[in-house]
Motif scaffolding. Sequence first.
Motif, PDB file in Angstrom:
ATOM      1  N   PHE A  57       0.837  -1.199   0.000  1.00  0.00           N
ATOM      2  CA  PHE A  57       0.000   0.000   0.000  1.00  0.00           C
ATOM      3  C   PHE A  57       0.875   1.255   0.000  1.00  0.00           C
ATOM      4  O   PHE A  57       0.642   2.198  -0.760  1.00  0.00           O
ATOM      5  N   ILE A  58       1.875   1.257   0.854  1.00  0.00           N
ATOM      6  CA  ILE A  58       2.720   2.453   1.009  1.00  0.00           C
ATOM      7  C   ILE A  58       3.366   2.825  -0.328  1.00  0.00           C
ATOM      8  O   ILE A  58       3.297   3.976  -0.766  1.00  0.00           O
ATOM      9  N   ALA A  61       0.609   3.907  -2.928  1.00  0.00           N
ATOM     10  CA  ALA A  61      -0.093   5.166  -2.626  1.00  0.00           C
ATOM     11  C   ALA A  61       0.831   6.372  -2.680  1.00  0.00           C
ATOM     12  O   ALA A  61       0.385   7.489  -2.934  1.00  0.00           O
ATOM     13  N   SER A 126       9.793  22.784   9.383  1.00  0.00           N
ATOM     14  CA  SER A 126       8.397  22.598   9.793  1.00  0.00           C
ATOM     15  C   SER A 126       8.239  22.443  11.303  1.00  0.00           C
ATOM     16  O   SER A 126       7.118  22.345  11.793  1.00  0.00           O
ATOM     17  N   ARG A 195      -1.289   4.164  11.132  1.00  0.00           N
ATOM     18  CA  ARG A 195      -0.889   3.571   9.838  1.00  0.00           C
ATOM     19  C   ARG A 195      -1.159   4.516   8.665  1.00  0.00           C
ATOM     20  O   ARG A 195      -0.567   4.370   7.603  1.00  0.00           O
ATOM     21  N   PHE A 199       4.274   6.110   7.442  1.00  0.00           N
ATOM     22  CA  PHE A 199       5.256   5.864   6.372  1.00  0.00           C
ATOM     23  C   PHE A 199       5.712   7.139   5.674  1.00  0.00           C
ATOM     24  O   PHE A 199       6.613   7.109   4.843  1.00  0.00           O
ATOM     25  N   ILE A 200       5.083   8.264   5.985  1.00  0.00           N
ATOM     26  CA  ILE A 200       5.224   9.433   5.109  1.00  0.00           C
ATOM     27  C   ILE A 200       6.580  10.140   5.187  1.00  0.00           C
ATOM     28  O   ILE A 200       7.127  10.541   4.165  1.00  0.00           O
ATOM     29  N   VAL A 265      -6.079  16.799   1.152  1.00  0.00           N
ATOM     30  CA  VAL A 265      -4.882  17.576   0.816  1.00  0.00           C
ATOM     31  C   VAL A 265      -4.543  17.342  -0.652  1.00  0.00           C
ATOM     32  O   VAL A 265      -4.311  18.275  -1.421  1.00  0.00           O
ATOM     33  N   MET A 303       1.106  12.689  -7.308  1.00  0.00           N
ATOM     34  CA  MET A 303       0.883  14.134  -7.284  1.00  0.00           C
ATOM     35  C   MET A 303       1.894  14.835  -8.210  1.00  0.00           C
ATOM     36  O   MET A 303       1.533  15.674  -9.036  1.00  0.00           O
TER      37      MET A 303
END
Length: 372
Positions: A57-58, A61, A126, A195, A199-200, A265, A303
């Motif tokens: 998935f990671i 996606a 950030s 979850r 992973f981001i 987002v 993106m």
Amino acid sequence: MYQPAITGHGIFTPEHVITNDELVTAFNAYADKYNAEHAADIEAGKLAPKPQSSAEFIYNASGIQQRYVCVKDGILDPDRMCPNIPPRPDDAPSLMAKIALKAAEPAMAMAGIAGQDIDLVICAASNMERAYPAMAIEIQQLLGAGGFAFDMNVACSSATFGIQTAADMVRSGSVKTALILCPEVTSGHLEWRDRDCHFIFGDVCTAVIISRAEDASEGHFKILSTKCATEYSNNIRNNNGFLRRSHDQMDDRRDMQFMQNGRKVFKEVLPMVCAHIADHMDKENWSSADLDRLWLHQANKTMNDFIGKKLLGRVPEPHEQPNILQDYANTSSAGSIIAFSQNCSDLPSGAKGVICSFGAGYSVGSVLIERA
Ligand code: CO8
């Protein structure tokens, strides 16, 4: 007025890597443990079970395959699920300052300058390790730089907003040489137990030096134009602030770490970024044919592919819109600068490109540059 230019850039990459497989194995062990410990409440419908994460998935996606972290210890421990970073005494350099110096070193070598040549340091990230004194002032002192220094936080857009700020000062003559640092220790404010987002992010630090083009050696990049924009949104948020104690909220709450509604987002920021870059290029009379390279914020491969296609009017060649997120994940403000730093040396004189970052705020910043 002076012509501002990027005369040096550099990256500090932490030594520790976490692959998607390692991350998912640890997360799933944590989820199993949580579900076993809360079996009665889950059975009674009072608590939702933690679902399993998936490396497949990671990658599908996001395009992310691994991330670097400053401290790996603790992150993969199902009993901890965050880095184990010992506190530092007040008289020792902070972690952000340490990694900032490591990124500044190659950037200064490329620009051919020493610490005392710098008269502006911006720490653009950030999150800051402390409220004050400014991280940038600590870095200024460690480098032996003169002038002044300050911190700024525009989340993922901090680098381009920092470049605009510094470029404007160099252009006006109030500053001669600026150093913009993006030390991102995202591992400290990521919720590794969720979850949807575990992973981001990854850790890194980037450095960019902006000086007068007339003082620069061959191969620098002239900053032709900058454009920043913001539009308020709660879809990426972290509520950890100085009023926490006053709010009686010192507990380990979910909203004290990074939170986002990723789908929203994706849908809202994408058109904003495409329109922003297109307007900026239009204003400077650039057509898509003028664009040799796009160095985009590194949050999501789909993106970036969409933005590249929209701006060029065709599917970009990989070298035209390089991605680094497969190796670094999302490094917040540093992503577009890593992409630039690792993929700009082959460009010939006269080549044009756009550095663009976007994220929380919402915020978007673009920098139009041309190789000298
Ligand atoms: N494993 C398996 N399944 C999962 C996982 C996982 N790890 N995570 C989610 N799922 C499930 C979901 O629960 C959902 O299931 P269901 O359909 O049953 O509800 C399904 O997979 C689909 O989930 P999503 O809709 O969330 O999946 P997406 O396809 O939207 O992908 C992304 C998620 C990758 C997060 C995507 O939405 C994205 O990239 N969005 C853009 C995000 C972005 O650009 N954000 C910018 C943030 S960065 C920034 O501004 C800086 C902030 C400061 C830095 C903070 C540092 C910590």
